[in-house]
Structures are given as C-alpha cells and as structure tokens.
Scaffold this active site. Structure first.
Site, PDB file in Angstrom:
ATOM      1  N   SER A  91       0.879  -1.171   0.146  1.00  0.00           N
ATOM      2  CA  SER A  91       0.343  -0.422  -0.644  1.00  0.00           C
ATOM      3  C   SER A  91       0.928   0.884   0.189  1.00  0.00           C
ATOM      4  O   SER A  91       2.307   1.516   0.833  1.00  0.00           O
ATOM      5  CB  SER A  91      -1.177   0.016   1.298  1.00  0.00           C
ATOM      6  OG  SER A  91      -1.616  -1.118   1.728  1.00  0.00           O
ATOM      7  N   ASP A 137     -10.755   5.576  12.413  1.00  0.00           N
ATOM      8  CA  ASP A 137     -10.411   5.629  11.466  1.00  0.00           C
ATOM      9  C   ASP A 137     -10.567   4.080  11.413  1.00  0.00           C
ATOM     10  O   ASP A 137     -10.735   3.691   9.529  1.00  0.00           O
ATOM     11  CB  ASP A 137      -8.916   5.964  10.729  1.00  0.00           C
ATOM     12  CG  ASP A 137      -9.285   6.624   9.517  1.00  0.00           C
ATOM     13  OD1 ASP A 137      -7.778   6.517   8.790  1.00  0.00           O
ATOM     14  OD2 ASP A 137     -10.425   6.655   8.889  1.00  0.00           O
ATOM     15  N   ASP A 168      -4.937  -0.675  10.649  1.00  0.00           N
ATOM     16  CA  ASP A 168      -4.275   1.339  10.258  1.00  0.00           C
ATOM     17  C   ASP A 168      -4.576   1.181  11.791  1.00  0.00           C
ATOM     18  O   ASP A 168      -5.531   2.186  11.982  1.00  0.00           O
ATOM     19  CB  ASP A 168      -5.048   1.571   9.075  1.00  0.00           C
ATOM     20  CG  ASP A 168      -3.624   1.817   8.195  1.00  0.00           C
ATOM     21  OD1 ASP A 168      -4.335   1.988   7.008  1.00  0.00           O
ATOM     22  OD2 ASP A 168      -3.255   1.265   8.150  1.00  0.00           O
TER      23      ASP A 168
HETATM   24  N1  LIG Z   1      -1.555  -1.431   8.103  1.00  0.00           N
HETATM   25  C1  LIG Z   1      -1.552  -1.822   7.202  1.00  0.00           C
HETATM   26  C2  LIG Z   1      -1.725  -2.081   6.003  1.00  0.00           C
HETATM   27  C3  LIG Z   1      -1.768  -3.446   5.225  1.00  0.00           C
HETATM   28  C4  LIG Z   1      -1.590  -4.821   5.594  1.00  0.00           C
HETATM   29  C5  LIG Z   1      -1.644  -5.788   4.478  1.00  0.00           C
HETATM   30  C6  LIG Z   1      -1.180  -7.028   4.566  1.00  0.00           C
HETATM   31  N2  LIG Z   1      -0.586  -7.724   6.173  1.00  0.00           N
HETATM   32  C7  LIG Z   1      -0.591  -6.521   7.006  1.00  0.00           C
HETATM   33  C8  LIG Z   1      -1.391  -4.627   6.863  1.00  0.00           C
HETATM   34  C9  LIG Z   1      -2.185  -1.440   5.046  1.00  0.00           C
HETATM   35  O1  LIG Z   1      -2.694  -1.538   3.683  1.00  0.00           O
HETATM   36  N3  LIG Z   1      -3.231  -0.374   5.195  1.00  0.00           N
HETATM   37  C10 LIG Z   1      -3.904   1.014   4.827  1.00  0.00           C
HETATM   38  C11 LIG Z   1      -2.376   2.197   4.153  1.00  0.00           C
HETATM   39  C12 LIG Z   1      -1.255   2.008   4.650  1.00  0.00           C
HETATM   40  C13 LIG Z   1      -0.427   2.988   4.719  1.00  0.00           C
HETATM   41  C14 LIG Z   1      -1.211   3.644   3.132  1.00  0.00           C
HETATM   42  C15 LIG Z   1      -1.999   3.339   2.492  1.00  0.00           C
HETATM   43  C16 LIG Z   1      -2.936   2.634   3.013  1.00  0.00           C
END
Ligand SMILES: N#C/C(=C\c1ccncc1)C(=O)NCc1ccccc1
Length: 255
Positions: free
Chosen positions: A56, A190, A209
């Site tokens: 992400s 959030d 998050d």
């Molecule tokens: N924590 C986390 C996240 C995913 C994740 C996937 C797999 N395993 C752990 C975490 C995630 O996308 N958070 C939202 C985000 C964070 C930063 C920028 C854009 C969007």
C-alpha cells in the site's frame, strides 16, 4: 506497418519508464538514509530477511512486503516528509499516553509509530483480529503479513459479498468494535471499508491501521467512535443492514 511498430515500442518504453519512475518515486521518498539504516539494523538482527514490493502506498505511510525469520512480514514506513503530521497532532497531543512528547515532526511521527504498535498489541490481547505487532523502530513498524503467498488479503472495500455473508462480516466487525471498546479501552477512529481486510478463507475481518486509535480518555473518543459507527453502517447499508447508529453504539458500549 513499420510506423505503427515504432510507436508501439516507443509507447512500451515510455510506459516502462513511467512505471519505474513510480516505483522509484515510492522508494526514493520513503527509503531515505535514516530509514535505510533502520532496515539495515533490523536485517542485522535477523528480523527482516528480504524486502519485497509495496503493498500500500499513501501520503503518510507506505506498507511493504518482507520475508522475516520464519514468517512473512508487513513493514509500514511512515514518511518523514509526511504532509499529514499536523493531522496526527489532533490524535496524539490529547492522548494521555503521549502528553510528554515535543511538538516537532520527527518526535510526533516516532510516537505515532510506537502508538500503532501499542494499539495493535492491546487490540490483539482483547481478542480483535489484527496483524501481530512485532517491533516499532523510529518511523518503521513491523507486523505480521496478513495474506497468502505474498498476496495481501483484500480490503473489505474490494470483497464481493452476498447479503448473508455480509451480515456475518458485519456481526464480526460489531463484536470487534465492542471488544476494542470494553476490553482494549480503544476506539479505532478511522474504521471503514478501507481499513478492514477480509480473510478469503473464512471471510473474517482483520482490523488494520491503528496509528490514530485513541483510548476512551481522549476528549474526542466518543466523537471518533460515532464516526466509525456511521462509516460501518453507511457501507453495510447496501447489504440490507438496517441498524440505526444508536443501536450499533449501544451494542458496542454494552456491558
Ligand atoms: N497496515 C496495513 C496495511 C496493510 C497490510 C496488509 C497485509 N498485512 C498487514 C498489513 C494497509 O494497507 N494499511 C492502509 C494503508 C497504509 C499505508 C498507505 C496506504 C494504505
């Protein structure tokens, strides 16, 4: 024929350059020298074996896949050039757990990262499904990777659901909001279809998050909870869920 071919190859080259520059853009912005030093330290400690690609990317942080000692990791790196650190202020300066930090960008982002680790720990021990938090080092948070074979679980936003499946997912989310409130003394602050992953195997939700999550002592905790309630009801309304905000609130705050 010859002309068309030339344009195609030029377009491909341009597209490749554009894609690389995007990837480079993410990397050059995020992997500044101090961040690289932290990743280097964590790999020397045997926590990170190999860095993978971005899962992400956002204005305040980026999440990368990484191979850990025995398991897959998600590495969340808060941008030090983050433009939203003022917004972080509203959540962190009134949080009784963080009253003593100086009001400068670096300290706020480092405290925010620690806060996300702490909030994930509290959520986990309260029985809410979240990525297992591993370590926070300055602006870098390492947690369990929620996915299979390097592919992250999809967001609730991108998960097709039948009405009956949606009802089960909704009930699980309500249970997690209740556990967060009663057992972890936390409000996500959030919560939406963008911050809930769905495990495709059993459609259970995973809350992610939690950097902005606040304890109930925060002066705006109830207002943040109400916003989470409205977000969840707005999303599940399309599946025929008819709970009123007050009904959902009372389920969450019930003894
Ligand atoms: N924590 C986390 C996240 C995913 C994740 C996937 C797999 N395993 C752990 C975490 C995630 O996308 N958070 C939202 C985000 C964070 C930063 C920028 C854009 C969007």
């Amino acid at each position: 024929e010859e002309k068309v071919k030339r344009i195609d190859s030029a377009t491909d080259k341009a597209r490749a350059r554009e894609k690389d520059s995007d990837r480079l853009k993410v990397e050059e912005n995020v992997f500044d020298v101090p961040t690289l030093k932290i990743l280097y330290t964590l790999s020397n400690k045997g926590i990170i074996k190999a860095m993978g690609g971005a899962i992400s990317t956002g204005k305040e942080a980026n999440v990368f896949y990484a191979e850990g000692d025995e398991k897959e990791l998600a590495i969340k790196i808060y941008r030090m050039a983050s433009s939203t650190f003022k917004a972080m202020d509203a959540y962190i300066m009134k949080d009784p757990r963080f009253t003593n930090i100086r009001n400068n960008r670096r300290d706020i982002i480092f405290a925010w990262t620690r806060k996300e680790l702490q909030n994930l720990k509290r959520s986990k021990s309260a029985g809410v499904r979240v990525p297992e938090p591993i370590v926070a080092e300055k602006n870098v948070l390492i947690m369990e990777f929620m996915g299979e074979e390097k592919k992250p679980y999809p967001l609730l936003k991108n998960t097709p659901l039948e009405d009956d499946e949606a009802k089960l997912v909704y009930n699980k989310i309500v249970e997690y909001m209740h556990l967060l409130y009663k057992e972890a003394n936390l409000v996500h602050a959030d919560l939406s279809e963008y911050n809930i992953l769905i495990d495709p195997a059993d459609k259970t939700p995973v809350f992610i998050d939690m950097g902005q999550s606040v304890t109930l002592e925060h002066p705006n905790a109830r207002e943040f909870l109400y916003r989470d309630v409205l977000n969840v009801l707005r999303f599940f309304g399309r599946y025929g869920i008819t709970d009123k905000p007050e009904e959902l609130l009372s389920k969450i705050q019930a003894e």
